[in-house]
Enzyme design. Structure first.
Site, PDB file in Angstrom:
ATOM      1  N   GLY A   1       0.811  -1.221   0.000  1.00  0.00           N
ATOM      2  CA  GLY A   1       0.000   0.000   0.000  1.00  0.00           C
ATOM      3  C   GLY A   1       0.841   1.268   0.000  1.00  0.00           C
ATOM      4  O   GLY A   1       0.307   2.361  -0.148  1.00  0.00           O
TER       5      GLY A   1
ATOM      6  N   ASP B   1      18.525   5.657  -0.756  1.00  0.00           N
ATOM      7  CA  ASP B   1      18.916   4.256  -0.614  1.00  0.00           C
ATOM      8  C   ASP B   1      20.179   4.167   0.243  1.00  0.00           C
ATOM      9  O   ASP B   1      21.260   4.546  -0.207  1.00  0.00           O
ATOM     10  CB  ASP B   1      19.177   3.634  -1.990  1.00  0.00           C
ATOM     11  CG  ASP B   1      19.483   2.151  -1.846  1.00  0.00           C
ATOM     12  OD1 ASP B   1      18.547   1.393  -1.544  1.00  0.00           O
ATOM     13  OD2 ASP B   1      20.663   1.756  -1.974  1.00  0.00           O
TER      14      ASP B   1
ATOM     15  N   HIS C   1      20.446  -7.514   2.422  1.00  0.00           N
ATOM     16  CA  HIS C   1      21.354  -6.951   1.419  1.00  0.00           C
ATOM     17  C   HIS C   1      21.844  -8.006   0.418  1.00  0.00           C
ATOM     18  O   HIS C   1      21.819  -7.790  -0.793  1.00  0.00           O
ATOM     19  CB  HIS C   1      22.539  -6.293   2.141  1.00  0.00           C
ATOM     20  CG  HIS C   1      23.214  -5.218   1.351  1.00  0.00           C
ATOM     21  ND1 HIS C   1      23.801  -4.123   1.942  1.00  0.00           N
ATOM     22  CD2 HIS C   1      23.414  -5.070   0.019  1.00  0.00           C
ATOM     23  CE1 HIS C   1      24.318  -3.351   0.999  1.00  0.00           C
ATOM     24  NE2 HIS C   1      24.107  -3.910  -0.174  1.00  0.00           N
TER      25      HIS C   1
HETATM   26  N1  LIG Z   1      21.751  -3.827  -3.122  1.00  0.00           N
HETATM   27  C1  LIG Z   1      22.996  -3.860  -3.498  1.00  0.00           C
HETATM   28  O1  LIG Z   1      23.722  -4.854  -3.304  1.00  0.00           O
HETATM   29  C2  LIG Z   1      23.573  -2.663  -4.183  1.00  0.00           C
HETATM   30  C3  LIG Z   1      24.745  -2.813  -4.943  1.00  0.00           C
HETATM   31  C4  LIG Z   1      25.229  -1.690  -5.610  1.00  0.00           C
HETATM   32  C5  LIG Z   1      24.583  -0.486  -5.504  1.00  0.00           C
HETATM   33  N2  LIG Z   1      23.459  -0.352  -4.715  1.00  0.00           N
HETATM   34  C6  LIG Z   1      22.767   0.955  -4.575  1.00  0.00           C
HETATM   35  O2  LIG Z   1      22.560   1.486  -5.868  1.00  0.00           O
HETATM   36  C7  LIG Z   1      23.156   2.789  -5.951  1.00  0.00           C
HETATM   37  C8  LIG Z   1      23.606   3.080  -7.364  1.00  0.00           C
HETATM   38  O3  LIG Z   1      24.598   2.167  -7.793  1.00  0.00           O
HETATM   39  P1  LIG Z   1      26.138   2.564  -7.933  1.00  0.00           P
HETATM   40  O4  LIG Z   1      26.432   3.652  -6.966  1.00  0.00           O
HETATM   41  O5  LIG Z   1      26.920   1.333  -7.864  1.00  0.00           O
HETATM   42  O6  LIG Z   1      26.298   3.071  -9.410  1.00  0.00           O
HETATM   43  P2  LIG Z   1      25.557   4.079 -10.415  1.00  0.00           P
HETATM   44  O7  LIG Z   1      24.559   4.908  -9.712  1.00  0.00           O
HETATM   45  O8  LIG Z   1      25.141   3.264 -11.572  1.00  0.00           O
HETATM   46  O9  LIG Z   1      26.787   4.963 -10.892  1.00  0.00           O
HETATM   47  C9  LIG Z   1      27.445   5.837 -10.041  1.00  0.00           C
HETATM   48  C10 LIG Z   1      28.545   6.512 -10.854  1.00  0.00           C
HETATM   49  O10 LIG Z   1      27.949   7.304 -11.888  1.00  0.00           O
HETATM   50  C11 LIG Z   1      28.422   8.658 -11.785  1.00  0.00           C
HETATM   51  N3  LIG Z   1      27.299   9.531 -12.194  1.00  0.00           N
HETATM   52  C12 LIG Z   1      26.181   9.819 -11.515  1.00  0.00           C
HETATM   53  N4  LIG Z   1      25.365  10.602 -12.231  1.00  0.00           N
HETATM   54  C13 LIG Z   1      25.995  10.822 -13.412  1.00  0.00           C
HETATM   55  C14 LIG Z   1      25.674  11.568 -14.563  1.00  0.00           C
HETATM   56  N5  LIG Z   1      24.512  12.234 -14.649  1.00  0.00           N
HETATM   57  N6  LIG Z   1      26.552  11.575 -15.594  1.00  0.00           N
HETATM   58  C15 LIG Z   1      27.733  10.891 -15.503  1.00  0.00           C
HETATM   59  N7  LIG Z   1      28.090  10.156 -14.447  1.00  0.00           N
HETATM   60  C16 LIG Z   1      27.230  10.134 -13.401  1.00  0.00           C
HETATM   61  C17 LIG Z   1      28.809   8.825 -10.333  1.00  0.00           C
HETATM   62  O11 LIG Z   1      29.810   9.816 -10.176  1.00  0.00           O
HETATM   63  P3  LIG Z   1      29.688  11.064  -9.158  1.00  0.00           P
HETATM   64  O12 LIG Z   1      29.216  10.558  -7.843  1.00  0.00           O
HETATM   65  O13 LIG Z   1      31.083  11.585  -9.145  1.00  0.00           O
HETATM   66  O14 LIG Z   1      28.703  12.003  -9.791  1.00  0.00           O
HETATM   67  C18 LIG Z   1      29.392   7.453 -10.038  1.00  0.00           C
HETATM   68  O15 LIG Z   1      30.714   7.360 -10.515  1.00  0.00           O
HETATM   69  C19 LIG Z   1      24.296   2.686  -4.923  1.00  0.00           C
HETATM   70  O16 LIG Z   1      24.856   3.940  -4.602  1.00  0.00           O
HETATM   71  C20 LIG Z   1      23.593   1.978  -3.794  1.00  0.00           C
HETATM   72  O17 LIG Z   1      22.763   2.864  -3.070  1.00  0.00           O
HETATM   73  C21 LIG Z   1      22.947  -1.443  -4.084  1.00  0.00           C
END
Ligand SMILES: NC(=O)c1ccc[n+]([C@@H]2O[C@H](COP(=O)([O-])OP(=O)(O)OC[C@H]3O[C@@H](n4cnc5c(N)ncnc54)[C@H](OP(=O)(O)O)[C@@H]3O)[C@@H](O)[C@H]2O)c1
Length: 319
Positions: free
Chosen positions: A9, A43, A110
């Site tokens: 919900g 997140d 996780h």
């Molecule tokens: N459940 C899980 O096991 C798990 C695993 C991985 C991730 N996650 C969650 O998912 C989130 C996202 O995944 P992620 O952090 O691995 O990777 P992502 O969001 O796919 O990529 C992050 C990268 O992209 C860059 N970026 C962001 N916006 C951009 C844009 N508009 N243009 C160009 N580059 C850009 C960031 O750099 P800057 O920061 O320098 O802008 C950083 O280097 C994580 O932060 C986390 O909260 C969860």
């Protein structure tokens, strides 16, 4: 803001801020800028080690009345060293204390791999608990109790293959509201998404931009970084947007929530504005063709020779 309706919900804003790899000293600035920009979905996770800093910002905004708690959707995740039922509530209470909140909107398991309580990242064989679906079910039931106690509005899982999710779904009293998995044009997760759609489990895509800042130890030198792919670059030119906005809009168009991480205000804005980008059917089809099953965050550090877990155990569906 585009939203997804959850089976419990509640309503999940389709774009949230990812906070993995956001260092101490950067997290407060990023979350503050994100709130200013209009982000309402965050997140978080215990293992990101930045919840206390993020909590300071939530507290400032909430206590000054700049925002009401009901306007926020906050997710956190139970780390792999707190799967035993007796450890679940203390782990959540620590997260709530750090985030300075009374409840979470969503709490996720996780990863399905379990470690002993004394270590974040096992180095020795005895620091792993052996694979055991019953233990994972007990973790889930402990989380269900926390929903009944009002500490959690919703519960879900992350990094689960379909057969593991199915097993949990069958035995759960409270069904998982959300599955958070890696999902981007290189790893499109079509079968998993179909299954989730049928069961009314919402999907959140992590690494929706291809996680360009993922750690060196899981980086494969041969991979063309997602945002550098010529197809995304070309569609970005056609639409007058950026490859990041294109990648996000593609997932949003499939009904998948996204949690891009950034610490830069201009990118935070660009990512949030991906909701206003509508890709044409042919642009979506060109992106669909990039699917190659490439998993960037595959849990390999948890599947070393010393570990009882394997990549097969994590990802391969038996039926
Ligand atoms: N459940 C899980 O096991 C798990 C695993 C991985 C991730 N996650 C969650 O998912 C989130 C996202 O995944 P992620 O952090 O691995 O990777 P992502 O969001 O796919 O990529 C992050 C990268 O992209 C860059 N970026 C962001 N916006 C951009 C844009 N508009 N243009 C160009 N580059 C850009 C960031 O750099 P800057 O920061 O320098 O802008 C950083 O280097 C994580 O932060 C986390 O909260 C969860």
């Amino acid at each position: 803001m585009q939203t997804l309706s959850l089976s419990n919900g509640n309503v999940l804003p389709a774009i949230g801020l990812g906070t993995w790899k956001t260092k101490r000293g950067e997290a407060a600035v990023a979350v503050e800028a994100a709130l200013e920009t209009g982000y309402r979905h965050f997140d978080c996770a215990t293992i990101y080690k930045n919840e206390a800093e993020i909590g300071e910002v939530f507290h400032r905004w909430l206590s000054s009345g700049r925002i009401r708690r009901e306007e926020l959707f906050i997710t956190s995740k139970l780390w792999n060293n707190a799967h035993l039922a007796k450890h679940v509530r203390p782990a959540l209470e620590r997260t709530l204390r750090e985030l300075q909140l009374d409840f979470l909107d969503l709490y996720l398991i996780h990863w399905p791999v379990s470690f002993s309580a004394d270590c974040d990242h096992p180095k020795r064989a005895e620091q792993y608990l052996p694979p055991d679906d019953n233990r994972l079910m007990a973790t889930w039931h402990a989380m269900e109790k926390l929903v009944h106690r009002g500490l959690l509005r919703g519960i879900g899982v992350s990094n689960c293959k379909r057969s593991r999710l199915q097993q949990l779904f069958t035995a759960a009293d409270i069904k998982p509201a959300v599955l958070q998995v890696e999902c981007h044009p290189y790893l499109q997760q079509r079968q998993l998404l179909d299954w989730c759609r049928k069961k009314n489990v919402a999907v959140t895509a992590f690494a929706p931009l291809g996680s360009g800042d993922r750690p060196e130890n899981i980086r494969n030198a041969d991979v063309l970084e997602l945002l550098d792919h010529p197809v995304l670059q070309k569609i970005a030119k056609e639409t007058g947007r950026t490859p990041a906005a294109v990648a996000l809009a593609w997932n949003l168009a499939r009904g998948v929530a996204v949690i891009p991480k950034s610490i830069h205000p201009a990118r935070l804005q660009e990512n949030l504005q991906a909701v206003s980008l509508s890709l044409s059917p042919s642009q979506r089809e060109r992106i669909d063709q990039l699917n190659c099953g490439l998993r960037l965050i595959d849990g390999s550090p948890f599947c070393s020779k010393k570990s009882p877990y394997s990549l097969d155990w994590l990802w391969t569906d038996t039926a």
